[in-house]
Design a protein around this motif. Structure first.
Motif, PDB file in Angstrom:
ATOM      1  N   ASP A 124      59.363  29.756  22.461  1.00 28.25           N
ATOM      2  CA  ASP A 124      58.879  30.260  21.179  1.00 28.25           C
ATOM      3  C   ASP A 124      57.544  30.986  21.294  1.00 28.25           C
ATOM      4  O   ASP A 124      57.219  31.830  20.458  1.00 28.25           O
ATOM      5  N   ALA A 125      56.756  30.642  22.297  1.00 29.62           N
ATOM      6  CA  ALA A 125      55.478  31.302  22.535  1.00 29.62           C
ATOM      7  C   ALA A 125      55.106  31.063  23.989  1.00 29.62           C
ATOM      8  O   ALA A 125      55.626  30.154  24.639  1.00 29.62           O
ATOM      9  N   CYS A 126      54.197  31.887  24.487  1.00 26.47           N
ATOM     10  CA  CYS A 126      53.760  31.782  25.877  1.00 26.47           C
ATOM     11  C   CYS A 126      52.245  31.611  25.909  1.00 26.47           C
ATOM     12  O   CYS A 126      51.524  32.265  25.135  1.00 26.47           O
ATOM     13  N   VAL A 127      51.769  30.745  26.808  1.00 25.84           N
ATOM     14  CA  VAL A 127      50.331  30.556  26.980  1.00 25.84           C
ATOM     15  C   VAL A 127      49.984  30.721  28.466  1.00 25.84           C
ATOM     16  O   VAL A 127      50.714  30.255  29.343  1.00 25.84           O
ATOM     17  N   LEU A 128      48.864  31.397  28.715  1.00 23.98           N
ATOM     18  CA  LEU A 128      48.395  31.681  30.070  1.00 23.98           C
ATOM     19  C   LEU A 128      46.999  31.082  30.218  1.00 23.98           C
ATOM     20  O   LEU A 128      46.085  31.471  29.487  1.00 23.98           O
ATOM     21  N   THR A 129      46.832  30.137  31.154  1.00 23.24           N
ATOM     22  CA  THR A 129      45.546  29.438  31.242  1.00 23.24           C
ATOM     23  C   THR A 129      44.690  29.915  32.421  1.00 23.24           C
ATOM     24  O   THR A 129      44.142  29.129  33.179  1.00 23.24           O
ATOM     25  N   GLY A 130      44.568  31.242  32.542  1.00 23.96           N
ATOM     26  CA  GLY A 130      43.519  31.821  33.352  1.00 23.96           C
ATOM     27  C   GLY A 130      43.784  32.053  34.819  1.00 23.96           C
ATOM     28  O   GLY A 130      44.798  31.649  35.374  1.00 23.96           O
ATOM     29  N   ASP A 131      42.823  32.718  35.449  1.00 21.15           N
ATOM     30  CA  ASP A 131      42.845  33.183  36.834  1.00 21.15           C
ATOM     31  C   ASP A 131      43.970  34.199  37.052  1.00 21.15           C
ATOM     32  O   ASP A 131      44.975  33.925  37.702  1.00 21.15           O
ATOM     33  N   PHE A 132      43.737  35.391  36.525  1.00 21.40           N
ATOM     34  CA  PHE A 132      44.684  36.493  36.704  1.00 21.40           C
ATOM     35  C   PHE A 132      44.433  37.218  38.027  1.00 21.40           C
ATOM     36  O   PHE A 132      45.330  37.842  38.577  1.00 21.40           O
ATOM     37  N   ARG A 133      43.220  37.120  38.543  1.00 20.17           N
ATOM     38  CA  ARG A 133      42.813  37.856  39.738  1.00 20.17           C
ATOM     39  C   ARG A 133      42.791  36.926  40.946  1.00 20.17           C
ATOM     40  O   ARG A 133      42.454  35.752  40.834  1.00 20.17           O
ATOM     41  N   PHE A 134      43.125  37.449  42.139  1.00 21.58           N
ATOM     42  CA  PHE A 134      43.144  36.626  43.351  1.00 21.58           C
ATOM     43  C   PHE A 134      41.730  36.288  43.801  1.00 21.58           C
ATOM     44  O   PHE A 134      41.415  35.127  44.065  1.00 21.58           O
ATOM     45  N   ARG A 135      40.874  37.282  43.898  1.00 23.47           N
ATOM     46  CA  ARG A 135      39.498  37.054  44.317  1.00 23.47           C
ATOM     47  C   ARG A 135      38.613  36.797  43.101  1.00 23.47           C
ATOM     48  O   ARG A 135      39.022  37.011  41.960  1.00 23.47           O
ATOM     49  N   THR A 136      37.378  36.358  43.375  1.00 27.17           N
ATOM     50  CA  THR A 136      36.431  36.126  42.284  1.00 27.17           C
ATOM     51  C   THR A 136      35.530  37.333  42.065  1.00 27.17           C
ATOM     52  O   THR A 136      34.563  37.253  41.311  1.00 27.17           O
ATOM     53  N   PHE A 137      35.818  38.433  42.711  1.00 27.16           N
ATOM     54  CA  PHE A 137      34.984  39.623  42.612  1.00 27.16           C
ATOM     55  C   PHE A 137      35.865  40.841  42.850  1.00 27.16           C
ATOM     56  O   PHE A 137      37.040  40.731  43.183  1.00 27.16           O
ATOM     57  N   GLY A 138      35.258  42.030  42.700  1.00 29.59           N
ATOM     58  CA  GLY A 138      35.943  43.258  43.063  1.00 29.59           C
ATOM     59  C   GLY A 138      36.826  43.815  41.963  1.00 29.59           C
ATOM     60  O   GLY A 138      36.790  43.378  40.808  1.00 29.59           O
ATOM     61  N   PRO A 139      37.665  44.811  42.293  1.00 27.55           N
ATOM     62  CA  PRO A 139      38.495  45.490  41.299  1.00 27.55           C
ATOM     63  C   PRO A 139      39.455  44.530  40.599  1.00 27.55           C
ATOM     64  O   PRO A 139      40.004  43.619  41.215  1.00 27.55           O
ATOM     65  N   TYR A 140      39.618  44.755  39.315  1.00 28.18           N
ATOM     66  CA  TYR A 140      40.582  43.945  38.565  1.00 28.18           C
ATOM     67  C   TYR A 140      41.778  44.764  38.097  1.00 28.18           C
ATOM     68  O   TYR A 140      42.734  44.217  37.540  1.00 28.18           O
ATOM     69  N   ALA A 141      41.763  46.078  38.345  1.00 28.49           N
ATOM     70  CA  ALA A 141      42.872  46.936  37.918  1.00 28.49           C
ATOM     71  C   ALA A 141      44.212  46.501  38.523  1.00 28.49           C
ATOM     72  O   ALA A 141      45.235  46.526  37.821  1.00 28.49           O
ATOM     73  N   PRO A 142      44.278  46.105  39.807  1.00 30.59           N
ATOM     74  CA  PRO A 142      45.578  45.662  40.349  1.00 30.59           C
ATOM     75  C   PRO A 142      46.147  44.448  39.621  1.00 30.59           C
ATOM     76  O   PRO A 142      47.360  44.359  39.412  1.00 30.59           O
ATOM     77  N   ALA A 143      45.285  43.520  39.220  1.00 34.22           N
ATOM     78  CA  ALA A 143      45.769  42.349  38.483  1.00 34.22           C
ATOM     79  C   ALA A 143      46.303  42.755  37.114  1.00 34.22           C
ATOM     80  O   ALA A 143      47.340  42.243  36.653  1.00 34.22           O
ATOM     81  N   LEU A 144      45.618  43.681  36.435  1.00 26.87           N
ATOM     82  CA  LEU A 144      46.090  44.152  35.134  1.00 26.87           C
ATOM     83  C   LEU A 144      47.406  44.912  35.272  1.00 26.87           C
ATOM     84  O   LEU A 144      48.292  44.785  34.413  1.00 26.87           O
ATOM     85  N   ALA A 145      47.551  45.690  36.348  1.00 26.91           N
ATOM     86  CA  ALA A 145      48.803  46.422  36.562  1.00 26.91           C
ATOM     87  C   ALA A 145      49.958  45.454  36.781  1.00 26.91           C
ATOM     88  O   ALA A 145      51.067  45.662  36.268  1.00 26.91           O
ATOM     89  N   ALA A 146      49.716  44.393  37.535  1.00 30.11           N
ATOM     90  CA  ALA A 146      50.759  43.387  37.760  1.00 30.11           C
ATOM     91  C   ALA A 146      51.083  42.643  36.472  1.00 30.11           C
ATOM     92  O   ALA A 146      52.250  42.328  36.187  1.00 30.11           O
ATOM     93  N   LEU A 147      50.051  42.363  35.654  1.00 29.46           N
ATOM     94  CA  LEU A 147      50.284  41.696  34.372  1.00 29.46           C
ATOM     95  C   LEU A 147      51.121  42.580  33.453  1.00 29.46           C
ATOM     96  O   LEU A 147      51.972  42.075  32.698  1.00 29.46           O
ATOM     97  N   ALA A 148      50.911  43.885  33.519  1.00 24.38           N
ATOM     98  CA  ALA A 148      51.712  44.810  32.719  1.00 24.38           C
ATOM     99  C   ALA A 148      53.184  44.742  33.115  1.00 24.38           C
ATOM    100  O   ALA A 148      54.075  44.886  32.264  1.00 24.38           O
ATOM    101  N   ARG A 149      53.465  44.532  34.399  1.00 23.64           N
ATOM    102  CA  ARG A 149      54.851  44.369  34.856  1.00 23.64           C
ATOM    103  C   ARG A 149      55.455  43.066  34.344  1.00 23.64           C
ATOM    104  O   ARG A 149      56.633  43.012  33.979  1.00 23.64           O
TER     105      ARG A 149
END
Length: 320
Positions: free
Chosen positions: A129-154
């Protein structure tokens, strides 16, 4: 890091977010992120920040390779299990009996394309009925986040219409506008009211309570009324005591990875959490509040899992 250090596009998105969460929260998060990337030893918080101790990552991989476990551990990352969890909640309105939450945590989506493909395969077609995401979308703790957002879009088309999230200690607040552009509401010490059959429950979410410690339960619970059945999303189970006494019926979290590299029988070596080990994985209870700590979908520090397979969880709410 300051707002002026961000790109023009980031500044525009964060200006809109500032109107919602306030200038202090935004400035505090950005400033701590700048310090966060440089620290291995964290004065005043946890002793070691393993994710930033980069020489140890290679050491762990080397030890696993010598032991003949590295290849197996990498294969285990793709062995994502589906768990089903019935949660009896006092005060749950009758129309919400059977309401199902798909819970994904610690996705670390820029780990690899193969991992994202497997995660999509596991969640595709799951009734919820609903989805919840409890964090850590990125592999590293620094650096570019665009790859994580692109994967989330998929991944996003397979999560259903209603999706809420909180940030983890790997995530930068600069990701929030991009996440919300995908139709995922990020709860930054905020809450929403879910309606069904003339009744409602409260879904609240707090900012990271593990490293940044920018969580605010008072703000997250500000719109709760007496008698409300309320669910809290927190990246880490660490603020479990405060959440229980604040009146939440259920707390969903992750962060620990269940240990990720465990001894036989699933005994974690490390959990990187100040919460008791009994709260490091699966269902638990503190006073009247129930909780569930997901072992997570992905992997961090090193791309292996041993004796601790990743999971996606379907929480089915039941009237107590």
């Amino acid at each position: 890091m300051q707002l002026s250090d961000c790109s023009e596009e980031e500044q525009a998105g964060l200006a809109r977010l500032e109107a919602r969460i306030g200038r202090t929260h935004l400035r505090q998060r950005l400033g701590l992120e700048g310090e966060h990337e440089a620290h291995v030893v964290r004065p005043g918080t946890h002793f070691f920040h393993l994710e930033n101790w980069y020489s140890v990552h290679g050491l762990i991989r080397g030890v696993l390779t010598l032991a003949g476990l590295h290849g197996r551990g990498r294969r285990n990352v793709l062995d994502i299990r589906r768990r089903e969890h019935d949660v009896p909640l006092p005060g749950l309105p009758a129309p919400f009996d059977g309401f199902t939450l798909l819970h994904l945590s610690d996705l670390h989506l820029d780990l690899s394309d193969a991992f994202v493909d497997r995660l999509i395969e596991r969640v595709r077609g799951l009734a919820h009925d609903a989805c919840v995401l409890t964090g850590d979308f990125r592999f590293r703790t620094f650096g570019p986040y665009a790859p994580a957002l692109a994967a989330l879009a998929r991944l996003r088309p397979h999560l259903g219409e209603r999706v809420w999230a909180v940030l983890g200690n790997h995530d930068t607040i600069r990701m929030v506008p991009g996440i919300e552009a995908l139709g995922i509401r990020v709860l930054m010490n905020e809450s929403v009211r879910l309606e069904r059959g003339g009744a409602s429950i409260v879904l609240a979410g707090i900012d990271d309570a593990h490293y940044f410690r920018t969580h605010n339960l008072h703000a997250a619970a500000a719109d709760m009324h007496a008698g409300d059945c309320a669910i809290l999303l927190s990246h880490t189970p660490e603020p479990y005591r405060q959440a229980a006494h604040a009146g939440f019926a259920l707390m969903l979290s992750g962060h620990t990875h269940g240990g990720q590299i465990c001894l036989p029988g699933g005994v974690p070596i490390l959990t990187d959490s100040d919460a008791p080990r009994a709260l490091a994985r699966g269902p638990w209870q503190h006073h009247g509040m129930r909780g569930y700590t997901s072992v997570g979908c992905g992997a961090s520090v090193v791309d292996v899992r041993l004796n601790c397979p990743p999971e996606v969880v379907l929480h089915r709410l039941r009237r107590a």
